[in-house]
Design a protein around this motif. Structure first.
Motif, mmCIF file in Angstrom:
data_model
loop_
_atom_site.group_PDB
_atom_site.id
_atom_site.type_symbol
_atom_site.label_atom_id
_atom_site.label_comp_id
_atom_site.label_asym_id
_atom_site.label_seq_id
_atom_site.Cartn_x
_atom_site.Cartn_y
_atom_site.Cartn_z
ATOM 1 N N PRO A 18 0.823 -1.203 0.000
ATOM 2 C CA PRO A 18 0.000 0.000 0.000
ATOM 3 C C PRO A 18 0.867 1.267 0.000
ATOM 4 C CG PRO A 18 -0.437 -1.335 1.957
ATOM 5 C CD PRO A 18 0.633 -2.014 1.183
ATOM 6 N N THR A 19 0.404 2.267 -0.741
ATOM 7 C CA THR A 19 1.157 3.508 -0.897
ATOM 8 C C THR A 19 0.409 4.674 -0.277
ATOM 9 O OG1 THR A 19 2.131 2.693 -2.947
ATOM 10 C CG2 THR A 19 2.189 5.075 -2.580
ATOM 11 N N VAL A 20 1.125 5.450 0.541
ATOM 12 C CA VAL A 20 0.582 6.637 1.194
ATOM 13 C C VAL A 20 1.340 7.855 0.664
ATOM 14 C CG1 VAL A 20 0.271 7.830 3.407
ATOM 15 C CG2 VAL A 20 -0.011 5.339 3.282
ATOM 16 N N LEU A 21 0.586 8.876 0.269
ATOM 17 C CA LEU A 21 1.173 10.156 -0.130
ATOM 18 C C LEU A 21 1.063 11.104 1.061
ATOM 19 C CD1 LEU A 21 2.301 12.309 -2.058
ATOM 20 C CD2 LEU A 21 -0.028 12.628 -2.932
ATOM 21 N N ILE A 22 2.209 11.532 1.574
ATOM 22 C CA ILE A 22 2.264 12.489 2.676
ATOM 23 C C ILE A 22 2.407 13.885 2.077
ATOM 24 C CG2 ILE A 22 3.565 13.320 4.669
ATOM 25 C CD1 ILE A 22 4.664 10.442 4.950
ATOM 26 N N VAL A 23 1.527 14.801 2.488
ATOM 27 C CA VAL A 23 1.604 16.185 2.026
ATOM 28 C C VAL A 23 1.792 17.051 3.264
ATOM 29 C CG1 VAL A 23 0.541 17.968 0.610
ATOM 30 C CG2 VAL A 23 -0.027 15.552 0.201
ATOM 31 N N ALA A 50 0.285 21.166 -1.636
ATOM 32 C CA ALA A 50 -0.807 20.570 -2.412
ATOM 33 C C ALA A 50 -0.510 20.556 -3.912
ATOM 34 C CB ALA A 50 -2.106 21.306 -2.124
ATOM 35 N N ASP A 51 0.173 21.583 -4.407
ATOM 36 C CA ASP A 51 0.507 21.626 -5.831
ATOM 37 C C ASP A 51 1.401 20.452 -6.227
ATOM 38 O OD1 ASP A 51 -0.905 24.103 -6.246
ATOM 39 O OD2 ASP A 51 0.782 25.134 -5.310
ATOM 40 N N GLU A 52 2.396 20.154 -5.397
ATOM 41 C CA GLU A 52 3.261 18.994 -5.654
ATOM 42 C C GLU A 52 2.453 17.708 -5.582
ATOM 43 O OE1 GLU A 52 6.656 18.855 -3.060
ATOM 44 O OE2 GLU A 52 7.310 20.869 -3.611
ATOM 45 N N ALA A 53 1.528 17.631 -4.626
ATOM 46 C CA ALA A 53 0.697 16.434 -4.485
ATOM 47 C C ALA A 53 -0.145 16.187 -5.729
ATOM 48 C CB ALA A 53 -0.196 16.565 -3.247
ATOM 49 N N VAL A 54 -0.741 17.250 -6.273
ATOM 50 C CA VAL A 54 -1.551 17.121 -7.485
ATOM 51 C C VAL A 54 -0.694 16.600 -8.630
ATOM 52 C CG1 VAL A 54 -2.799 18.428 -9.256
ATOM 53 C CG2 VAL A 54 -3.304 18.811 -6.829
ATOM 54 N N GLN A 55 0.530 17.104 -8.764
ATOM 55 C CA GLN A 55 1.432 16.626 -9.811
ATOM 56 C C GLN A 55 1.730 15.145 -9.648
ATOM 57 O OE1 GLN A 55 2.642 18.217 -12.598
ATOM 58 N NE2 GLN A 55 1.123 19.732 -11.983
ATOM 59 N N ILE A 56 1.975 14.720 -8.421
ATOM 60 C CA ILE A 56 2.266 13.304 -8.156
ATOM 61 C C ILE A 56 1.047 12.448 -8.484
ATOM 62 C CG2 ILE A 56 2.715 11.625 -6.316
ATOM 63 C CD1 ILE A 56 4.511 13.832 -5.019
ATOM 64 N N ILE A 57 -0.123 12.903 -8.061
ATOM 65 C CA ILE A 57 -1.350 12.128 -8.302
ATOM 66 C C ILE A 57 -1.654 12.049 -9.795
ATOM 67 C CG2 ILE A 57 -3.859 12.096 -7.959
ATOM 68 C CD1 ILE A 57 -3.269 13.432 -5.163
ATOM 69 N N MET A 77 -3.209 26.120 -2.914
ATOM 70 C CA MET A 77 -4.321 25.572 -2.130
ATOM 71 C C MET A 77 -3.806 24.948 -0.854
ATOM 72 S SD MET A 77 -5.551 22.231 -4.315
ATOM 73 C CE MET A 77 -4.618 22.109 -5.818
ATOM 74 N N ASP A 78 -4.674 24.905 0.138
ATOM 75 C CA ASP A 78 -4.330 24.262 1.407
ATOM 76 C C ASP A 78 -4.819 22.813 1.375
ATOM 77 O OD1 ASP A 78 -7.093 24.457 1.716
ATOM 78 O OD2 ASP A 78 -7.008 25.898 3.366
ATOM 79 N N GLY A 79 -4.786 22.146 2.519
ATOM 80 C CA GLY A 79 -5.220 20.754 2.587
ATOM 81 C C GLY A 79 -6.686 20.577 2.249
ATOM 82 N N PHE A 80 -7.525 21.544 2.629
ATOM 83 C CA PHE A 80 -8.937 21.472 2.271
ATOM 84 C C PHE A 80 -9.104 21.571 0.756
ATOM 85 C CE2 PHE A 80 -9.842 23.391 6.638
ATOM 86 C CZ PHE A 80 -10.132 22.166 7.203
#
Length: 143
Positions: A18-23, A50-57, A77-80
């Motif tokens: 299982p893979t978890v993305l930590i932001v 969040a911007d980096e997270a969107v790129q990864i996703i 954007m924030d976590g919300f």
């Protein structure tokens, strides 16, 4: 998490970790959490906002099973906002929000079907139990 919250378990193929993305924008927190989750048998991806997270996703070549994100972060954007984006673009991808501001619990409940909010400072063992309740045990635990 309230006692009435139902946590839906997601079935994973038995041959995949299982893979978890930590932001998390706080580097030391992110590294410590990443190390701990890896020791607990998870594959971990990291993003500083969040911007980096969107790129990864969007562009990553790996299936992500859960996103663990801080609420307050720099960027567009924030976590919300990230939780909203995930809900709109990756429905079904579980999100667990965290913040030192427990006043954000109600907003987190509205965004996350699984009532996933952990107040900072959070207990790492409790976090792992919560993640496992959502996505299931790691491959090592089923062996």
């Amino acid at each position: 998490m309230t006692g009435n919250a139902k946590v839906q378990e997601v079935a994973l193929p038995h041959d995949r970790t299982p893979t978890v993305l930590i932001v998390e924008d706080e580097v030391l927190i992110r590294i410590a959490l990443s190390d701990y989750l890896q020791e607990c048998g998870f594959k971990v991806l990291e993003a500083g906002n969040a911007d980096e997270a969107v790129q990864i996703i969007e562009h990553g070549n790996i299936a992500i099973d859960l996103v663990f994100t801080d609420v307050v972060m720099p960027g567009s954007m924030d976590g919300f906002g990230l939780a909203h984006w995930i809900r709109a673009n990756r429905a079904g991808l579980p999100v667990v929000l965290t913040s030192g501001d427990t006043g954000k619990v109600d907003t987190a409940r509205d965004l996350c079907e699984r009532n996933a909010f952990l107040a900072k400072p959070y207990d790492l063992q409790r976090l792992v139990k919560h993640i496992r309740a959502i996505i299931g045990p790691t491959r090592e635990e089923t062996s």
